[in-house]
Scaffold this motif. Sequence first.
Motif, short mmCIF file in Angstrom:
data_model
loop_
_atom_site.label_atom_id
_atom_site.label_comp_id
_atom_site.label_asym_id
_atom_site.label_seq_id
_atom_site.Cartn_x
_atom_site.Cartn_y
_atom_site.Cartn_z
N UNK A 135 0.91 -1.36 0.00
CA UNK A 135 -0.09 -0.02 0.04
C UNK A 135 0.87 1.21 0.00
N UNK A 136 1.95 1.45 0.97
CA UNK A 136 2.59 2.72 0.86
C UNK A 136 3.58 2.74 -0.28
N UNK A 137 4.13 1.63 -0.78
CA UNK A 137 4.68 1.75 -1.90
C UNK A 137 3.93 1.97 -3.14
N UNK A 138 2.58 1.39 -3.58
CA UNK A 138 1.90 1.96 -4.61
C UNK A 138 1.62 3.50 -4.38
N UNK A 139 1.46 4.04 -3.14
CA UNK A 139 1.27 5.39 -3.04
C UNK A 139 2.30 6.20 -3.57
N UNK A 140 3.34 5.89 -3.35
CA UNK A 140 4.91 6.32 -3.68
C UNK A 140 5.00 6.35 -5.11
N UNK A 141 4.55 5.33 -5.89
CA UNK A 141 4.81 4.96 -7.08
C UNK A 141 3.96 6.11 -7.92
N UNK A 142 2.67 6.12 -7.52
CA UNK A 142 1.87 7.19 -8.12
C UNK A 142 2.15 8.37 -7.93
N UNK A 143 2.81 8.95 -7.00
CA UNK A 143 3.20 10.35 -6.56
C UNK A 143 4.37 10.58 -7.43
N UNK A 144 5.36 9.62 -7.64
CA UNK A 144 6.74 9.68 -8.51
C UNK A 144 6.40 9.81 -9.82
N UNK A 145 5.77 8.76 -10.30
CA UNK A 145 5.63 8.30 -11.67
C UNK A 145 4.33 8.88 -12.24
N UNK A 146 3.25 9.09 -11.43
CA UNK A 146 1.88 9.59 -12.02
C UNK A 146 0.90 8.44 -12.04
N UNK A 147 -0.26 8.75 -11.80
CA UNK A 147 -1.20 7.28 -11.68
C UNK A 147 -1.41 6.95 -12.89
#
Length: 249
Positions: free
Chosen positions: A165-177
């Motif tokens: 869960x926290x990893x996915x949130x970081x990916x969405x912030x860093x690479x875009x949804x």
Amino acid sequence: MVSGGLYSKHQVPKPDVLLGQHLVNARAASFQLGTGCALAGKRTFRIIIHGRGGHVSDPQFCVDPVVIACFNVVRLQTIVTLEVDPNKTLVITCGSVKAGDAPNVIPEKAEILVDIRSYTPDVLDHAVEAVKRMVSAECTASGKEPEIFEMEHVPPVVNGEEAMKPLKEQFQRGFGSDAVQKLAPNMASDDFSILASEGVPFAYWTFGSTDPDVWDQHEKDGTLDQLPVNHAPDFAPAIEATLRAAVDS
């Protein structure tokens, strides 16, 4: 390493979390993440089928292991179709069959390499029991006992919320949804899961490797199934885009 005492005997610090990634045939700079089963568990076996060698002109004095091997290759597929709930996934593959080297000689033995995969441990265990039972019965019918050696035993990779869960949130912030996609279960396997067998939370994801222009064109043409996949002889990741995504993630 783990069974040999990686975290105890050799005093390697037990990690707080384990992270693993692997490239796949998807659009470069895309990432696939999600909870639940990511990869299948697998067990692989080397099976030696013994016969009695001799010249093909005297088959009555021989026991042909090639025939026994062929019966086994076909029979093992019935485990998938007849012994397992069709709503559950199981794949059994005889990836290698070797026997003899001359057309006029019945060989002494044949060797089969068998790969068994499932998302569910109990299905995997049942399939292993069935493979051993069928191979033994098929060989015994010809008056010979097989030798069965387990080569690999890898558990399924099942992502939990704690790490993912926290990893996915970081990916969405860093690479875009738009770059983050849902990770679908895959019948591939990875021994990464063994490192987490000591109860360590982990997250496993994949990232794309196909040139974006190539992917977009095939997607437009409806021919994505024609793109080479991992381990295919013509699989050729877009080096720069793939490495950049891997390092950034």
